[in-house]
Design a protein around this motif. Structure first.
Motif, PDB file in Angstrom:
ATOM      1  N   ARG A 163      13.996  90.051  -7.630  1.00 44.37           N
ATOM      2  CA  ARG A 163      14.764  91.282  -7.445  1.00 44.37           C
ATOM      3  C   ARG A 163      14.526  92.179  -8.655  1.00 44.37           C
ATOM      4  NH1 ARG A 163      19.401  90.419  -3.731  1.00 44.37           N
ATOM      5  NH2 ARG A 163      18.348  89.459  -1.961  1.00 44.37           N
ATOM      6  N   GLY A 164      14.149  93.429  -8.378  1.00 47.40           N
ATOM      7  CA  GLY A 164      13.947  94.375  -9.456  1.00 47.40           C
ATOM      8  C   GLY A 164      12.642  94.201 -10.220  1.00 47.40           C
ATOM      9  N   ILE A 165      11.833  93.246  -9.800  1.00 42.80           N
ATOM     10  CA  ILE A 165      10.544  92.992 -10.445  1.00 42.80           C
ATOM     11  C   ILE A 165       9.440  93.307  -9.438  1.00 42.80           C
ATOM     12  CG2 ILE A 165       9.052  91.221 -11.481  1.00 42.80           C
ATOM     13  CD1 ILE A 165      11.578  89.658 -12.193  1.00 42.80           C
ATOM     14  N   ALA A 204       9.481  99.514 -12.484  1.00 40.92           N
ATOM     15  CA  ALA A 204      10.402  98.529 -13.040  1.00 40.92           C
ATOM     16  C   ALA A 204      10.573  98.661 -14.532  1.00 40.92           C
ATOM     17  CB  ALA A 204       9.914  97.124 -12.709  1.00 40.92           C
ATOM     18  N   ARG A 205       9.938  99.676 -15.139  1.00 38.92           N
ATOM     19  CA  ARG A 205      10.079  99.794 -16.583  1.00 38.92           C
ATOM     20  C   ARG A 205      11.515 100.192 -16.901  1.00 38.92           C
ATOM     21  NH1 ARG A 205       7.466 104.263 -14.691  1.00 38.92           N
ATOM     22  NH2 ARG A 205       8.004 106.346 -15.495  1.00 38.92           N
ATOM     23  N   PRO A 206      12.074  99.638 -17.981  1.00 41.58           N
ATOM     24  CA  PRO A 206      13.480  99.916 -18.268  1.00 41.58           C
ATOM     25  C   PRO A 206      13.676 101.368 -18.689  1.00 41.58           C
ATOM     26  CG  PRO A 206      12.501  98.630 -20.033  1.00 41.58           C
ATOM     27  CD  PRO A 206      11.478  98.716 -18.947  1.00 41.58           C
ATOM     28  N   ALA A 207      14.887 101.873 -18.506  1.00 45.41           N
ATOM     29  CA  ALA A 207      15.222 103.226 -18.920  1.00 45.41           C
ATOM     30  C   ALA A 207      15.089 103.328 -20.441  1.00 45.41           C
ATOM     31  CB  ALA A 207      16.641 103.574 -18.481  1.00 45.41           C
ATOM     32  N   SER A 247      21.935 102.541 -16.102  1.00 47.22           N
ATOM     33  CA  SER A 247      20.936 101.512 -16.398  1.00 47.22           C
ATOM     34  C   SER A 247      21.606 100.174 -16.591  1.00 47.22           C
ATOM     35  CB  SER A 247      20.131 101.901 -17.633  1.00 47.22           C
ATOM     36  OG  SER A 247      20.934 101.832 -18.785  1.00 47.22           O
ATOM     37  N   ALA A 248      20.909  99.143 -16.147  1.00 43.09           N
ATOM     38  CA  ALA A 248      21.367  97.772 -16.357  1.00 43.09           C
ATOM     39  C   ALA A 248      20.814  97.297 -17.671  1.00 43.09           C
ATOM     40  CB  ALA A 248      20.872  96.898 -15.217  1.00 43.09           C
ATOM     41  N   GLU A 249      21.113  96.078 -18.064  1.00 48.60           N
ATOM     42  CA  GLU A 249      20.574  95.533 -19.306  1.00 48.60           C
ATOM     43  C   GLU A 249      19.070  95.432 -19.201  1.00 48.60           C
ATOM     44  OE1 GLU A 249      22.163  91.878 -20.591  1.00 48.60           O
ATOM     45  OE2 GLU A 249      24.207  92.468 -20.163  1.00 48.60           O
ATOM     46  N   CYS A 250      18.386  95.707 -20.305  1.00 54.58           N
ATOM     47  CA  CYS A 250      16.944  95.558 -20.303  1.00 54.58           C
ATOM     48  C   CYS A 250      16.605  94.071 -20.282  1.00 54.58           C
ATOM     49  CB  CYS A 250      16.334  96.198 -21.553  1.00 54.58           C
ATOM     50  SG  CYS A 250      16.553  97.977 -21.591  1.00 54.58           S
ATOM     51  N   PRO A 251      15.579  93.712 -19.580  1.00 54.57           N
ATOM     52  CA  PRO A 251      15.198  92.291 -19.538  1.00 54.57           C
ATOM     53  C   PRO A 251      14.685  91.837 -20.900  1.00 54.57           C
ATOM     54  CG  PRO A 251      13.592  93.643 -18.360  1.00 54.57           C
ATOM     55  CD  PRO A 251      14.701  94.551 -18.757  1.00 54.57           C
TER      56      PRO A 251
END
Lengths: 242, 99
Positions: free
Chosen positions: A138-140, A228-231, A238-242
């Motif tokens: 999910r999200g990847i 999928a690059r983080p904000a 924005s969710a937590e960055c992986p």
């Protein structure tokens, strides 16, 4: 281009070679062609996923994936671990079969293959594409990147000019996905597949030519992978960055 | 000229289409703040493509707009346009106003 991360193990394929048209074709390889399909299989490494050769010990997990609801629209295959192991061991030289692993954790999440590799007619069939661990991706952009790595193998390394395949007509998500990534419909085969759901399904015939891949597919794949690059800054959206 | 509200409605419809194929306990929230893709989102890449396709088709059939949402322009942005419904809406608005 050979991957610099050398494989730790070579996949041992069955020494038995089918005396099929494709097997015969491999004995008449164009001297100017790039690496033949029968060469040792390398890993293909992306940003989010890695494709590594399928192994006999993947039988249990790949069988489990093929028996999930998501696999209902795949063709019927092995029904036991032993059958799946035998199927893996018997893969011919005209195929390259991969397990998709997440680079972040090494978790196997799916599988896909390049089959019917024909270096005379310069074509092959991508398929057996299945994300077996949907929660893990999910999200990847695992599916997009896995397919991109396979297309790079086909068009850049093997020098193919055409990929083709069939998808069950009811597999609307996969059809939409493949068409958005450049595949063109060439026809329909009625009642062509007997699927895991116990029914016959029409098959939609698709193709992708190398110039279509370079003109359309690559840009879309790159954009989707970059999706999928983080904000760049934290915000309510924005969710937590992986 | 298409408005942000109209674009948002198109995106909501695309999410509703995805929800129609998901289990009742696995529905995607439909709001401007809904995470579309990236860490924390509920969509995988097949579903993201499905959403993008539906939005592009709707923009074309309902508003006569030819918009490509997944190309090098999306790649060049500092922030992915697919993070939330809001960011995608704003991206589509930018593309359509610049066309």
């Amino acid at each position: 281009m050979k991957n610099s991360r050398s494989r730790k193990k070579r996949t041992t394929l069955s020494p038995a070679r089918k005396t099929s048209q494709h097997a015969v074709a491999h004995t008449r390889v164009d001297q100017t062609a790039p690496a033949p399909a029968s060469a040792p299989i390398d890993e293909r490494i992306g940003t989010f996923v890695r494709l590594r050769p399928i192994r006999v010990k993947d039988a249990e997990i790949t069988l489990r994936w093929r028996q999930t609801e998501r696999a209902a629209l795949l063709t019927r295959g092995a029904q036991t671990i032993a059958e799946q192991a035998a199927w893996i061991a018997a893969r011919p030289a005209s195929e390259q079969n991969f397990v998709i692993e997440l680079r972040s954790t090494g978790q196997p999440v799916g599988m896909l293959s390049l089959t019917a590799i024909d270096l005379v007619h310069r074509c092959a069939e991508p398929g057996r594409f299945l994300i077996g661990e949907p929660e893990a991706v999910r999200g990847i952009p695992a599916a997009v990147e896995a397919m991109k790595l396979l297309y790079e193998l086909a068009f850049d390394r093997l020098g193919l000019i055409r990929l083709y395949g069939t998808i069950a007509a009811d597999n609307t998500l996969m059809l939409k996905w493949q068409k958005y990534l450049g595949m063109k419909e060439e026809g329909r085969l009625r009642s062509h597949y007997f699927m895991n759901d116990g029914k016959y399904h029409d098959a939609v015939c698709l193709r992708l030519l190398v110039d279509e891949y370079r003109a359309v597919t690559l840009a879309r794949m790159r954009a989707l992978i970059a999706a999928a690059r983080p904000a760049p800054t934290r915000s309510a959206a924005s969710a937590e960055c992986p | 000229m298409i408005t942000g509200s109209e674009i948002e409605a198109i995106i909501f419809a695309a999410l509703a289409a995805l929800n129609a194929e998901r289990k009742p306990d696995d529905q995607i929230e439909v709001s401007a703040k809904t995470l579309l893709f990236g860490a924390g989102s509920k969509l995988d890449s097949l579903q993201l493509v499905s959403l993008i396709t539906d939005v592009e088709v709707a923009l074309n059939t309902e508003h006569g707009l030819e918009v490509s949402l997944a190309d090098d322009r999306a790649l060049e942005r500092a922030q992915s346009p697919y993070i939330t419904v809001e960011t995608l809406r704003d991206y589509v608005l930018e593309l359509t106003q610049g066309a």
